[in-house]
Design a protein around this motif. Structure first.
Motif, PDB file in Angstrom:
ATOM      1  N   PRO A  59       0.825  -1.205   0.000  1.00 59.80           N
ATOM      2  CA  PRO A  59       0.000   0.000   0.000  1.00 59.80           C
ATOM      3  C   PRO A  59       0.863   1.261   0.000  1.00 59.80           C
ATOM      4  O   PRO A  59       1.976   1.263   0.517  1.00 59.80           O
ATOM      5  CB  PRO A  59      -0.814  -0.112   1.281  1.00 59.80           C
ATOM      6  CG  PRO A  59      -0.034  -1.021   2.160  1.00 59.80           C
ATOM      7  CD  PRO A  59       0.716  -1.952   1.246  1.00 59.80           C
ATOM      8  N   SER A  60       0.337   2.304  -0.588  1.00 60.82           N
ATOM      9  CA  SER A  60       1.074   3.547  -0.677  1.00 60.82           C
ATOM     10  C   SER A  60       0.487   4.572   0.284  1.00 60.82           C
ATOM     11  O   SER A  60      -0.720   4.822   0.277  1.00 60.82           O
ATOM     12  CB  SER A  60       1.011   4.104  -2.105  1.00 60.82           C
ATOM     13  OG  SER A  60       1.637   5.370  -2.147  1.00 60.82           O
ATOM     14  N   ALA A  61       1.337   5.178   1.100  1.00 60.68           N
ATOM     15  CA  ALA A  61       0.904   6.235   2.008  1.00 60.68           C
ATOM     16  C   ALA A  61       0.606   7.514   1.228  1.00 60.68           C
ATOM     17  O   ALA A  61       0.011   8.437   1.765  1.00 60.68           O
ATOM     18  CB  ALA A  61       1.983   6.489   3.049  1.00 60.68           C
ATOM     19  N   ASP A  77      16.888   9.244 -12.026  1.00 52.41           N
ATOM     20  CA  ASP A  77      17.074   9.129 -10.579  1.00 52.41           C
ATOM     21  C   ASP A  77      18.280   8.225 -10.358  1.00 52.41           C
ATOM     22  O   ASP A  77      18.154   7.045 -10.070  1.00 52.41           O
ATOM     23  CB  ASP A  77      15.811   8.555  -9.932  1.00 52.41           C
ATOM     24  CG  ASP A  77      15.853   8.587  -8.415  1.00 52.41           C
ATOM     25  OD1 ASP A  77      16.814   9.154  -7.851  1.00 52.41           O
ATOM     26  OD2 ASP A  77      14.931   8.041  -7.788  1.00 52.41           O
ATOM     27  N   LYS A  78      19.453   8.816 -10.520  1.00 51.28           N
ATOM     28  CA  LYS A  78      20.698   8.045 -10.532  1.00 51.28           C
ATOM     29  C   LYS A  78      20.981   7.341  -9.203  1.00 51.28           C
ATOM     30  O   LYS A  78      21.408   6.200  -9.179  1.00 51.28           O
ATOM     31  CB  LYS A  78      21.861   8.960 -10.905  1.00 51.28           C
ATOM     32  CG  LYS A  78      23.102   8.223 -11.332  1.00 51.28           C
ATOM     33  CD  LYS A  78      24.042   9.184 -12.037  1.00 51.28           C
ATOM     34  CE  LYS A  78      25.073   8.491 -12.845  1.00 51.28           C
ATOM     35  NZ  LYS A  78      24.631   7.881 -14.061  1.00 51.28           N
ATOM     36  N   ASP A  79      20.708   8.014  -8.084  1.00 54.42           N
ATOM     37  CA  ASP A  79      21.016   7.418  -6.782  1.00 54.42           C
ATOM     38  C   ASP A  79      19.797   6.780  -6.110  1.00 54.42           C
ATOM     39  O   ASP A  79      19.928   6.170  -5.053  1.00 54.42           O
ATOM     40  CB  ASP A  79      21.663   8.444  -5.856  1.00 54.42           C
ATOM     41  CG  ASP A  79      20.757   9.635  -5.565  1.00 54.42           C
ATOM     42  OD1 ASP A  79      19.581   9.641  -5.978  1.00 54.42           O
ATOM     43  OD2 ASP A  79      21.246  10.581  -4.907  1.00 54.42           O
ATOM     44  N   GLY A  80      18.613   6.935  -6.688  1.00 55.24           N
ATOM     45  CA  GLY A  80      17.411   6.312  -6.138  1.00 55.24           C
ATOM     46  C   GLY A  80      16.781   7.069  -4.983  1.00 55.24           C
ATOM     47  O   GLY A  80      15.797   6.602  -4.407  1.00 55.24           O
ATOM     48  N   MET A  81      17.294   8.232  -4.640  1.00 54.89           N
ATOM     49  CA  MET A  81      16.759   8.975  -3.495  1.00 54.89           C
ATOM     50  C   MET A  81      15.359   9.525  -3.767  1.00 54.89           C
ATOM     51  O   MET A  81      14.522   9.562  -2.860  1.00 54.89           O
ATOM     52  CB  MET A  81      17.718  10.110  -3.096  1.00 54.89           C
ATOM     53  CG  MET A  81      19.062   9.608  -2.586  1.00 54.89           C
ATOM     54  SD  MET A  81      18.952   8.371  -1.267  1.00 54.89           S
ATOM     55  CE  MET A  81      18.262   9.344   0.046  1.00 54.89           C
ATOM     56  N   THR A  82      15.090   9.938  -4.985  1.00 56.24           N
ATOM     57  CA  THR A  82      13.747  10.423  -5.305  1.00 56.24           C
ATOM     58  C   THR A  82      12.747   9.285  -5.233  1.00 56.24           C
ATOM     59  O   THR A  82      11.624   9.458  -4.746  1.00 56.24           O
ATOM     60  CB  THR A  82      13.733  11.092  -6.702  1.00 56.24           C
ATOM     61  OG1 THR A  82      14.640  12.196  -6.672  1.00 56.24           O
ATOM     62  CG2 THR A  82      12.346  11.586  -7.056  1.00 56.24           C
ATOM     63  N   GLY A 120       8.129   6.331  -2.258  1.00 57.57           N
ATOM     64  CA  GLY A 120       7.778   5.046  -1.658  1.00 57.57           C
ATOM     65  C   GLY A 120       7.969   3.874  -2.593  1.00 57.57           C
ATOM     66  O   GLY A 120       7.354   2.823  -2.430  1.00 57.57           O
ATOM     67  N   VAL A 121       8.854   4.037  -3.578  1.00 57.75           N
ATOM     68  CA  VAL A 121       9.088   2.977  -4.556  1.00 57.75           C
ATOM     69  C   VAL A 121       9.866   1.843  -3.895  1.00 57.75           C
ATOM     70  O   VAL A 121      10.881   2.069  -3.253  1.00 57.75           O
ATOM     71  CB  VAL A 121       9.862   3.532  -5.780  1.00 57.75           C
ATOM     72  CG1 VAL A 121      10.331   2.420  -6.697  1.00 57.75           C
ATOM     73  CG2 VAL A 121       8.986   4.516  -6.539  1.00 57.75           C
ATOM     74  N   TYR A 122       9.333   0.635  -4.050  1.00 53.50           N
ATOM     75  CA  TYR A 122       9.978  -0.559  -3.507  1.00 53.50           C
ATOM     76  C   TYR A 122      10.925  -1.188  -4.518  1.00 53.50           C
ATOM     77  O   TYR A 122      11.852  -1.880  -4.159  1.00 53.50           O
ATOM     78  CB  TYR A 122       8.932  -1.612  -3.114  1.00 53.50           C
ATOM     79  CG  TYR A 122       8.149  -1.252  -1.894  1.00 53.50           C
ATOM     80  CD1 TYR A 122       8.520  -1.743  -0.652  1.00 53.50           C
ATOM     81  CD2 TYR A 122       7.036  -0.433  -1.968  1.00 53.50           C
ATOM     82  CE1 TYR A 122       7.794  -1.436   0.483  1.00 53.50           C
ATOM     83  CE2 TYR A 122       6.309  -0.109  -0.846  1.00 53.50           C
ATOM     84  CZ  TYR A 122       6.695  -0.616   0.380  1.00 53.50           C
ATOM     85  OH  TYR A 122       5.971  -0.298   1.502  1.00 53.50           O
ATOM     86  N   GLY A 123      10.638  -1.020  -5.786  1.00 56.07           N
ATOM     87  CA  GLY A 123      11.438  -1.611  -6.860  1.00 56.07           C
ATOM     88  C   GLY A 123      10.824  -1.218  -8.184  1.00 56.07           C
ATOM     89  O   GLY A 123       9.791  -0.559  -8.225  1.00 56.07           O
ATOM     90  N   LEU A 132      -3.335   6.560  -8.312  1.00 54.00           N
ATOM     91  CA  LEU A 132      -3.048   5.124  -8.395  1.00 54.00           C
ATOM     92  C   LEU A 132      -1.562   4.900  -8.226  1.00 54.00           C
ATOM     93  O   LEU A 132      -0.749   5.683  -8.715  1.00 54.00           O
ATOM     94  CB  LEU A 132      -3.473   4.561  -9.759  1.00 54.00           C
ATOM     95  CG  LEU A 132      -3.025   3.124 -10.036  1.00 54.00           C
ATOM     96  CD1 LEU A 132      -4.101   2.146  -9.591  1.00 54.00           C
ATOM     97  CD2 LEU A 132      -2.707   2.921 -11.485  1.00 54.00           C
ATOM     98  N   ARG A 133      -1.242   3.825  -7.541  1.00 50.96           N
ATOM     99  CA  ARG A 133       0.131   3.318  -7.490  1.00 50.96           C
ATOM    100  C   ARG A 133       0.045   1.838  -7.795  1.00 50.96           C
ATOM    101  O   ARG A 133      -0.715   1.110  -7.167  1.00 50.96           O
ATOM    102  CB  ARG A 133       0.735   3.499  -6.114  1.00 50.96           C
ATOM    103  CG  ARG A 133       2.074   2.796  -6.012  1.00 50.96           C
ATOM    104  CD  ARG A 133       2.595   2.842  -4.589  1.00 50.96           C
ATOM    105  NE  ARG A 133       3.757   2.021  -4.479  1.00 50.96           N
ATOM    106  CZ  ARG A 133       3.728   0.758  -4.069  1.00 50.96           C
ATOM    107  NH1 ARG A 133       2.607   0.190  -3.726  1.00 50.96           N
ATOM    108  NH2 ARG A 133       4.838   0.068  -3.998  1.00 50.96           N
ATOM    109  N   HIS A 134       0.803   1.417  -8.782  1.00 49.43           N
ATOM    110  CA  HIS A 134       0.852  -0.003  -9.117  1.00 49.43           C
ATOM    111  C   HIS A 134       2.300  -0.465  -9.072  1.00 49.43           C
ATOM    112  O   HIS A 134       3.148   0.054  -9.791  1.00 49.43           O
ATOM    113  CB  HIS A 134       0.261  -0.287 -10.499  1.00 49.43           C
ATOM    114  CG  HIS A 134       0.420  -1.721 -10.889  1.00 49.43           C
ATOM    115  ND1 HIS A 134      -0.340  -2.716 -10.326  1.00 49.43           N
ATOM    116  CD2 HIS A 134       1.292  -2.323 -11.722  1.00 49.43           C
ATOM    117  CE1 HIS A 134       0.055  -3.883 -10.818  1.00 49.43           C
ATOM    118  NE2 HIS A 134       1.040  -3.670 -11.665  1.00 49.43           N
ATOM    119  N   ALA A 135       2.573  -1.445  -8.209  1.00 48.96           N
ATOM    120  CA  ALA A 135       3.907  -2.043  -8.121  1.00 48.96           C
ATOM    121  C   ALA A 135       3.927  -3.267  -9.016  1.00 48.96           C
ATOM    122  O   ALA A 135       3.057  -4.122  -8.925  1.00 48.96           O
ATOM    123  CB  ALA A 135       4.212  -2.439  -6.682  1.00 48.96           C
ATOM    124  N   GLY A 136       4.896  -3.319  -9.904  1.00 50.68           N
ATOM    125  CA  GLY A 136       5.006  -4.436 -10.831  1.00 50.68           C
ATOM    126  C   GLY A 136       4.696  -3.982 -12.243  1.00 50.68           C
ATOM    127  O   GLY A 136       4.344  -2.822 -12.486  1.00 50.68           O
TER     128      GLY A 136
END
Length: 178
Positions: free
Chosen positions: A38-40, A126-131, A136-139, A154-158
């Motif tokens: 879930p996304s906050a 986003d070279k270092d992944g901080m953004t 809240g990106v998991y992957g 909407l947020r969809h992971a995958g």
């Protein structure tokens, strides 16, 4: 005694391999539900995002306010990102897509885009992944739909699959008049 010391670890390894393979297939088939993560940020403003584009120029995601957009975190090294490329190509005909290349090299991103197509109206890096952390990106891949005011709908992971398009994305696009 020698057989047991060989067979027990082998069985453990095989069990782990089967579980990992099952999880990977579920992810690649799009059966992994975004409800698992879930996304906050849902129904809240998108995080401030100021990143370089592929030419190195700083780009503020806020410049896209006034129109609904889809934000897609992707990477050239991500197999599910390759699988979702055709779906993003279809979506790009209905909504502007801002791609965010996650922890990727410029050359690899360009090769990925030449091989799988470029559905993006803008590509940020986003070279270092901080953004990604602030989103809240998991992957990768992860996809967000923002309304014209920059609110996350909407947020969809995958990967975006046909099922995700039909069940999750289409209703939101229709509610936005797209």
């Amino acid at each position: 005694m020698n057989r047991a010391t060989f067979i027990i670890p082998l069985c453990g390894f095989l069990l782990i391999a089967v579980i990992a393979g099952w999880a990977l297939l579920g992810m690649l088939d799009g059966q992994r539900s975004d409800n698992q993560l879930p996304s906050a940020l849902l129904n809240k403003p998108a995080p401030a995002t100021l990143l370089p584009d592929m030419d190195g120029n700083k780009t503020d995601l806020a410049q896209f306010k006034g129109q609904p957009i889809l934000v897609n975190y992707f990477a050239s090294w991500c197999a599910p990102c390759r699988a979702e490329a055709p779906a993003l190509g279809l979506l790009s005909k209905r909504i502007g897509i801002v791609g965010i290349a996650y922890k990727d090299r410029y050359e690899d991103t360009m090769t990925f885009l030449s091989e799988y197509g470029n559905p993006f109206s803008a590509i940020l890096v986003d070279k270092d992944g901080m953004t990604a952390i602030s989103w809240g990106v998991y992957g990768v891949p992860e996809t967000f739909i923002l309304d014209k005011n920059g609110m996350i709908l909407l947020r969809h992971a995958g990967p975006v699959t046909r099922m995700v398009l039909e069940q999750d994305i289409e209703p939101i696009l229709e509610s936005l008049g797209l």
